[in-house]
Write an enzyme that holds these catalytic residues in place. Structure first.
Site, PDB file in Angstrom:
ATOM      1  N   GLU A 117       0.797  -1.226   0.000  1.00 17.75           N
ATOM      2  CA  GLU A 117       0.000   0.000   0.000  1.00 17.75           C
ATOM      3  C   GLU A 117       0.829   1.275   0.000  1.00 17.75           C
ATOM      4  OE1 GLU A 117      -2.304  -0.911   3.554  1.00 17.75           O
ATOM      5  OE2 GLU A 117      -3.794  -1.789   2.225  1.00 17.75           O
ATOM      6  N   ALA A 118       2.109   1.150   0.256  1.00 16.26           N
ATOM      7  CA  ALA A 118       2.925   2.361   0.326  1.00 16.26           C
ATOM      8  C   ALA A 118       3.829   2.437  -0.899  1.00 16.26           C
ATOM      9  CB  ALA A 118       3.762   2.358   1.598  1.00 16.26           C
ATOM     10  N   LYS A 137       2.116  10.567   1.153  1.00 11.90           N
ATOM     11  CA  LYS A 137       3.237  10.027   1.933  1.00 11.90           C
ATOM     12  C   LYS A 137       4.458  10.921   1.725  1.00 11.90           C
ATOM     13  CE  LYS A 137       6.363   6.074   2.132  1.00 11.90           C
ATOM     14  NZ  LYS A 137       6.737   4.791   1.533  1.00 11.90           N
ATOM     15  N   THR A 183       9.255  -0.692  -1.966  1.00 11.46           N
ATOM     16  CA  THR A 183       9.865  -0.693  -3.298  1.00 11.46           C
ATOM     17  C   THR A 183       9.220  -1.647  -4.308  1.00 11.46           C
ATOM     18  OG1 THR A 183      11.513  -2.137  -2.262  1.00 11.46           O
ATOM     19  CG2 THR A 183      12.174   0.138  -2.721  1.00 11.46           C
ATOM     20  N   ILE A 201       6.092  -2.075  -5.674  1.00  8.55           N
ATOM     21  CA  ILE A 201       5.301  -1.511  -6.775  1.00  8.55           C
ATOM     22  C   ILE A 201       6.231  -0.739  -7.714  1.00  8.55           C
ATOM     23  CG2 ILE A 201       3.464   0.161  -7.322  1.00  8.55           C
ATOM     24  CD1 ILE A 201       2.029  -0.879  -4.749  1.00  8.55           C
TER      25      ILE A 201
HETATM   26  C1  LIG Z   1       3.787  -8.565   3.252  1.00  6.69           C
HETATM   27  C2  LIG Z   1       3.872  -7.730   2.022  1.00  6.69           C
HETATM   28  C3  LIG Z   1       3.799  -6.327   2.116  1.00  6.69           C
HETATM   29  C4  LIG Z   1       3.927  -5.536   0.983  1.00  6.69           C
HETATM   30  N1  LIG Z   1       3.925  -4.170   1.094  1.00  6.69           N
HETATM   31  C5  LIG Z   1       4.188  -3.407   0.005  1.00  6.69           C
HETATM   32  C6  LIG Z   1       4.247  -1.997   0.080  1.00  6.69           C
HETATM   33  O1  LIG Z   1       4.003  -1.392   1.124  1.00  6.69           O
HETATM   34  N2  LIG Z   1       4.557  -1.313  -1.034  1.00  6.69           N
HETATM   35  C7  LIG Z   1       4.797  -1.926  -2.228  1.00  6.69           C
HETATM   36  O2  LIG Z   1       5.134  -1.263  -3.213  1.00  6.69           O
HETATM   37  N3  LIG Z   1       4.674  -3.264  -2.328  1.00  6.69           N
HETATM   38  C8  LIG Z   1       4.401  -4.014  -1.263  1.00  6.69           C
HETATM   39  N4  LIG Z   1       4.295  -5.369  -1.379  1.00  6.69           N
HETATM   40  C9  LIG Z   1       4.389  -5.988  -2.692  1.00  6.69           C
HETATM   41  C10 LIG Z   1       3.082  -5.857  -3.430  1.00  6.69           C
HETATM   42  O3  LIG Z   1       2.058  -6.457  -2.689  1.00  6.69           O
HETATM   43  C11 LIG Z   1       3.202  -6.547  -4.780  1.00  6.69           C
HETATM   44  O4  LIG Z   1       4.294  -6.056  -5.463  1.00  6.69           O
HETATM   45  C12 LIG Z   1       2.004  -6.249  -5.603  1.00  6.69           C
HETATM   46  O5  LIG Z   1       0.853  -6.628  -4.920  1.00  6.69           O
HETATM   47  C13 LIG Z   1       2.061  -6.979  -6.925  1.00  6.69           C
HETATM   48  O6  LIG Z   1       1.884  -8.310  -6.728  1.00  6.69           O
HETATM   49  P1  LIG Z   1       1.813  -9.270  -7.985  1.00  6.69           P
HETATM   50  O7  LIG Z   1       0.834  -8.696  -8.948  1.00  6.69           O
HETATM   51  O8  LIG Z   1       3.162  -9.561  -8.468  1.00  6.69           O
HETATM   52  O9  LIG Z   1       1.231 -10.618  -7.363  1.00  6.69           O
HETATM   53  P2  LIG Z   1      -0.220 -10.961  -6.800  1.00  6.69           P
HETATM   54  O10 LIG Z   1      -0.845  -9.816  -6.117  1.00  6.69           O
HETATM   55  O11 LIG Z   1      -0.069 -12.239  -6.031  1.00  6.69           O
HETATM   56  O12 LIG Z   1      -1.088 -11.241  -8.099  1.00  6.69           O
HETATM   57  C14 LIG Z   1      -0.941 -12.439  -8.827  1.00  6.69           C
HETATM   58  C15 LIG Z   1      -2.014 -12.504  -9.901  1.00  6.69           C
HETATM   59  O13 LIG Z   1      -1.825 -13.661 -10.669  1.00  6.69           O
HETATM   60  C16 LIG Z   1      -3.039 -14.357 -10.756  1.00  6.69           C
HETATM   61  N5  LIG Z   1      -2.748 -15.793 -10.867  1.00  6.69           N
HETATM   62  C17 LIG Z   1      -1.853 -16.513 -10.155  1.00  6.69           C
HETATM   63  N6  LIG Z   1      -1.881 -17.815 -10.528  1.00  6.69           N
HETATM   64  C18 LIG Z   1      -2.793 -17.881 -11.515  1.00  6.69           C
HETATM   65  C19 LIG Z   1      -3.302 -18.950 -12.311  1.00  6.69           C
HETATM   66  N7  LIG Z   1      -2.882 -20.201 -12.167  1.00  6.69           N
HETATM   67  N8  LIG Z   1      -4.243 -18.661 -13.232  1.00  6.69           N
HETATM   68  C20 LIG Z   1      -4.716 -17.390 -13.399  1.00  6.69           C
HETATM   69  N9  LIG Z   1      -4.290 -16.356 -12.678  1.00  6.69           N
HETATM   70  C21 LIG Z   1      -3.337 -16.605 -11.738  1.00  6.69           C
HETATM   71  C22 LIG Z   1      -3.816 -14.018  -9.503  1.00  6.69           C
HETATM   72  O14 LIG Z   1      -5.187 -14.177  -9.683  1.00  6.69           O
HETATM   73  C23 LIG Z   1      -3.416 -12.553  -9.323  1.00  6.69           C
HETATM   74  O15 LIG Z   1      -4.258 -11.727 -10.075  1.00  6.69           O
HETATM   75  C24 LIG Z   1       4.123  -6.163  -0.270  1.00  6.69           C
HETATM   76  C25 LIG Z   1       4.122  -7.558  -0.365  1.00  6.69           C
HETATM   77  C26 LIG Z   1       4.007  -8.340   0.761  1.00  6.69           C
HETATM   78  C27 LIG Z   1       4.025  -9.839   0.635  1.00  6.69           C
END
Ligand SMILES: Cc1cc2nc3c(=O)[nH]c(=O)nc-3n(C[C@H](O)[C@H](O)[C@H](O)COP(=O)(O)OP(=O)(O)OC[C@H]3O[C@@H](n4cnc5c(N)ncnc54)[C@H](O)[C@@H]3O)c2cc1C
Length: 485
Positions: free
Chosen positions: A33-34, A62, A329, A331
């Protein structure tokens, strides 16, 4: 983010089509979220109206991160966006500050940063480049927002640009028998989606890059031992400062991210030093108000996929690596990955030079951020738990050791190549975490001590006067149409 950006920049190419596959049943990681100020470049590229974006995502502003209890219990400092003070006679401001400190002054660096002071006072305003003599001219800011709403907002944006969205679960990946390139993905309902380039945004699963193509993961646990997080939102309570707060805990740290409609909280910890039950109790005992959802538990390993681009698959986000959110970092890493993909966008020839360049920059980015995170753990007086004793005795990565040694010997701070965190950030955390500079730039002696003190006092006063005139964050949101009610 990827579908929106690709739709915006590449959508007009004749014959090119973009398909987004997501599974609501799997869902997203649901935290994150940040952000950091670079997010402006991404939103501007998409042409988003800032006030509408703030409203849609229930965002707050922020101005930096407040670190509490990191140096020792009871101590706090802000790692602000923007710069400290004012450079004088071509010499960086902090050398004058170091000189005054050596002469007995005790005013912390925070007092010379408009972002830190405004943040602590709950104030916010946008920068005023039209007032070059005011510290407001150089104010930098980012957002704290509801990441799920941001994703939803961008999904709608991408669809309007012609991106086709498929709701469904990928159950199989079809590869070319000879080259190993991914030809198609197969969905649970039997549908096959073919493509020429696949962007793996599947989160920690790393479905295409890790699972299918077997690209190895480089594990940095020895430097960043935290491997678990528990996240829980709570009702609004406590202060409304435009700051993310990170409070050190016995085996890790806790985040607090105040949005307009709730506060995001989480506890990041090392499972080798604390069990999940204790970690959850500690988090729930340290909320500003009642929780509004069940806590979610996450497991991770610090590190990155050795190559984020392999064959015709480019991984972005958690599928490409993970570094704990201590400096918000992740996002940003998605955003720079997208920008780099657009810069190096391939033809179907997939020339190795482009892929190698992409991977080199991917590796550099993760390594540089890792180094900055390690600094927070390494430089501490805390030795009250096994976890902190482990951290303070870590052997630093070479670049961190070099930066600390330089600061300790001469008060100098330098930035390596294009690394994300600037000299100001390194200075902020080195000074904030109690590293003592062994000197300052000798040229500052062309300004006498009395004059140095006078100028520092003046800068402090100008910063403080500017903060007094800024509206509170709530007032700013209301006046500018960013408030949700
Ligand atoms: C504890 C924690 C705190 C965080 N805090 C921050 C923060 O403060 N600031 C920041 O910048 N980032 C933060 N992050 C990171 C941030 O959450 C991620 O970078 C961001 O949410 C992007 O995630 P993503 O899209 O890579 O993965 P996800 O959010 O996991 O999305 C994965 C996607 O792939 C899809 N998917 C997966 N498998 C399949 C399948 N088999 N078939 C079809 N679809 C599939 C899912 O449906 C989903 O839409 C944090 C992460 C964690 C773990």
């Amino acid at each position: 983010m990827t579908a929106a950006a690709l739709g915006k920049v590449l959508g007009g190419i004749p014959g090119l089509s973009i398909t987004l596959i997501e599974s609501e049943a799997i869902g997203t990681v649901g935290v994150g979220e940040a952000t950091i100020p670079r997010i402006h470049a991404f939103n501007a590229m998409l042409g988003l109206d800032e006030n509408a974006f703030v409203r849609e995502t229930c965002a707050t502003y922020k101005l930096g991160i407040e670190f509490v209890d990191w140096l020792r219990p009871g101590h706090r400092y802000v790692h602000p966006f923007g710069r400290y003070g004012l450079d004088m006679m071509g010499i960086e401001f902090h050398h004058f500050w170091l000189k005054a400190q050596e002469a007995g002054e005790s005013e912390p660096l925070d007092s010379f940063s408009i972002a830190a002071m405004a943040g602590k006072a709950g104030k916010f305003a946008r920068p005023r480049p039209d007032q070059p003599n005011s510290p407001l001219s150089k104010l930098a800011y980012a957002f704290q927002f509801d990441a799920s709403r941001y994703a939803h907002f961008l999904r709608g944006y991408a669809e309007k640009l012609g991106v086709r969205r498929i709701e469904g679960r990928i159950v199989d990946v079809v590869q070319d028998g000879e080259s190993g390139f991914v030809d198609a993905v197969r969905l649970e309902n039997g549908e096959t989606v073919a493509g020429e380039l696949f962007v793996d945004c599947s989160g920690f699963r790393s479905l295409l890059l890790g699972q299918t193509l077997g690209v190895p993961f480089t594990d940095w646990t020895k430097w960043l031992p935290c491997d678990r997080a528990i996240a829980v939102p709570c009702e609004l309570g406590g202060d409304h400062e435009p700051l993310t707060r990170s409070t050190a805990r016995p085996a890790g740290w806790q985040w607090r991210i105040p949005l307009q409609h709730r506060i995001g909280n989480g506890h990041v910890y090392s499972s080798a030093h604390m069990d999940d039950g204790e970690a959850e109790d500690l988090l729930l005992a340290n909320l500003d108000a009642a929780p509004i959802a069940e806590p979610i538990r996450l497991r991770f390993t610090a590190g990155y996929r050795t190559r984020a681009w392999e064959k015709n698959v480019v991984a972005l986000g958690l599928a490409a690596g993970f570094l704990e959110p201590l400096e918000s970092t992740a996002i940003h890493l998605v955003q720079v990955g997208i920008a780099r993909l657009l810069t190096l966008f391939p033809t179907t020839a997939f020339t190795p030079n482009e892929i190698a360049r992409y991977n080199l920059e991917h590796e550099n980015e993760y390594r540089d951020i890792r180094d900055f995170l390690v600094l927070h753990y390494l430089a501490t007086e805390r030795d009250d738990t096994e976890f902190w004793r482990y951290c303070r005795n870590l052997e630093p990565p070479p670049a961190v050791a070099e930066k600390i040694a330089m600061f300790e010997s001469s008060g100098r701070v330098f930035r390596e190549n294009n690394e994300l965190f600037t000299e100001t950030s390194w200075l902020s955390v080195m000074a904030g975490q109690g590293i003592t500079a062994g000197g300052y730039h000798p040229m500052t002696d062309t300004l006498g001590l009395d004059e140095t003190r006078k100028r520092l006092a003046h800068i402090r006063q100008v910063v403080s006067a500017a903060v007094t005139q800024m509206p509170t964050q709530e007032e700013f949101l209301t006046v500018n149409g960013g408030a949700i009610r």
